[in-house]
Design an enzyme around this catalytic site. Structure first.
Site, mmCIF file in Angstrom:
data_model
loop_
_atom_site.group_PDB
_atom_site.id
_atom_site.type_symbol
_atom_site.label_atom_id
_atom_site.label_comp_id
_atom_site.label_asym_id
_atom_site.label_seq_id
_atom_site.Cartn_x
_atom_site.Cartn_y
_atom_site.Cartn_z
ATOM 1 N N HIS A 1 -10.285 82.670 -22.020
ATOM 2 C CA HIS A 1 -10.059 82.879 -23.180
ATOM 3 C C HIS A 1 -9.498 83.961 -23.817
ATOM 4 C CE1 HIS A 1 -13.221 79.710 -23.225
ATOM 5 N NE2 HIS A 1 -14.041 80.282 -22.458
ATOM 6 N N HIS B 1 -19.781 88.294 -24.329
ATOM 7 C CA HIS B 1 -19.500 89.673 -24.182
ATOM 8 C C HIS B 1 -20.547 90.345 -25.001
ATOM 9 C CE1 HIS B 1 -17.128 88.724 -28.235
ATOM 10 N NE2 HIS B 1 -18.266 88.820 -28.384
HETATM 11 FE FE LIG Z 1 -19.102 87.704 -30.075
#
Ligand SMILES: [Fe+2]
Length: 361
Positions: A288, A331
């Site tokens: 991504h 993340h």
């Molecule tokens: Fe995020």
């Protein structure tokens, strides 16, 4: 029948506009002639210091029926729930989410219906941001609001808003946004009970992100930003002007409409943008892109490449990467994230994300 409003197209441009009822109302050759056409008053609104570098310098000249300075003294405004007291609260590092906020049951206009969700920094130091929701069910009759602390980016989630500004009129419906910058007076009328989000930034203005290797086009294109055209009302009626100043609200009365600008020119303007026009860029091989690839507008801090706030959307798009773990991105991020749903289902977590969520990743 609803009147179709006219807009000027472009981002950061030098615009000029005259109400067609008063042709040639913009003075020729100079900003501040001793006698303006139609006996109008010239007034400059600065969006940056006079001496800001040319590329960043923002200002607009208004030609109005009565000067803005004619009003009774400001007093504390008791209504509303705009608060900048986050520095006095104990912080909470947990992820949080909210169900949709309830629409009001008693008459509540846009300003009264603003509720503070979170924030950081300080409007007095002109650095930071605040995030609000608004829930309203009545019009701002003979009332105008301006924000001396920063810029409002308004994101309707339910109900179309009809805004009157010193620059003219604009409407925004869900999946459109608008930005009303520091000092610009506006009022909000509604068609139905309405709800949405507001991002406020202190001290800097929103800009389009640099595109780097993407090239000259893509993401939010400048031509799709729309600014209102001049429209005045000449009303000798009491108006309440509400000011947000150093995190507090004040109000004063004046004996005329503040929306009396017959003509204006400049590059400091309110604008709207239809999120459907966002050109989405994505990976076509593996992995991504970082979510910053979905940045519509950014408000840059003085630290190069680091934003006070980025306004990012996750619009409908093809997501066709090979050999890549499904979204969402996992993340841990040095920046705080606040997410809100406008419509549809969020791809990461469908359950209990019907309208509101904040998470820290
Ligand atoms: Fe995020």
């Amino acid at each position: 029948m609803t009147e179709e409003l006219k807009y000027l197209s472009g981002f950061g441009s030098e615009f000029s506009s005259e109400d067609p009822r008063c042709p040639n109302s913009l003075p020729a050759k100079q900003n501040n002639p001793q006698q303006c056409p139609y006996g109008l008053y010239a007034e400059q609104l600065s969006g940056t210091a006079f001496t800001a570098p040319r590329l960043e310098n923002r200002r607009t000249w208004f030609y109005r029926i009565r000067p803005s300075v004619g009003h009774y003294p400001f007093k504390t405004y008791q209504k509303g729930n705009i608060r900048h007291d986050w520095n006095t609260k104990h912080p909470d590092p947990n992820q949080m989410r909210w169900d949709p906020f309830d629409l009001p049951t008693s008459p509540t206009d846009f300003v009264e219906g603003i509720n503070t969700i979170c924030g950081a920094g300080d409007p007095k130091n002109k650095h930071g941001l605040a995030i609000y929701n608004y829930c309203c069910n009545s019009n701002m009759k003979n009332m105008a609001f301006y924000n001396a602390d920063g810029d409002f980016l308004i994101v309707p989630q339910l109900g179309e808003l009809k805004l009157k500004t010193e620059y003219g009129r604009l409407t925004i419906k869900p999946n459109e946004i608008c930005v009303i910058q520091q000092g610009m007076r506006f009022s909000v009328d509604i068609i139905e009970p309405s709800r949405g989000y507001i991002l406020e930034v202190f001290g800097q203005h929103f800009t389009l992100p640099d595109l780097g290797p993407i090239g000259a086009n893509g993401l939010a294109n400048p031509r799709d930003f729309l600014t209102p055209t001049a429209y005045y009302e000449d009303l000798d009626e009491d108006y309440e002007i509400i000011a947000k100043y150093q995190g507090n609200l004040f109000s004063c009365i004046q004996d005329h409409s503040p929306f009396d600008v017959v003509a204006w020119y400049g590059n400091y303007v309110p604008f709207k943008y239809d999120l459907n026009n966002f050109m989405v860029i994505n990976s076509v091989s593996f992995d991504h892109c970082d979510p910053s690839i979905f940045t519509v507008l950014t408000c840059q801090s003085e630290k190069k490449g680091t934003a006070i706030a980025d306004f990012v959307i996750f619009p409908p798009r093809w997501s066709v990467q090979e050999n890549t773990f499904r979204p969402p991105y996992y993340h841990r991020n040095c920046m705080s994230e606040f997410m809100g749903l406008i419509y549809g289902e969020y791809e990461a977590k469908k359950r209990s994300f019907s309208s509101w969520r904040r998470h820290f990743t």
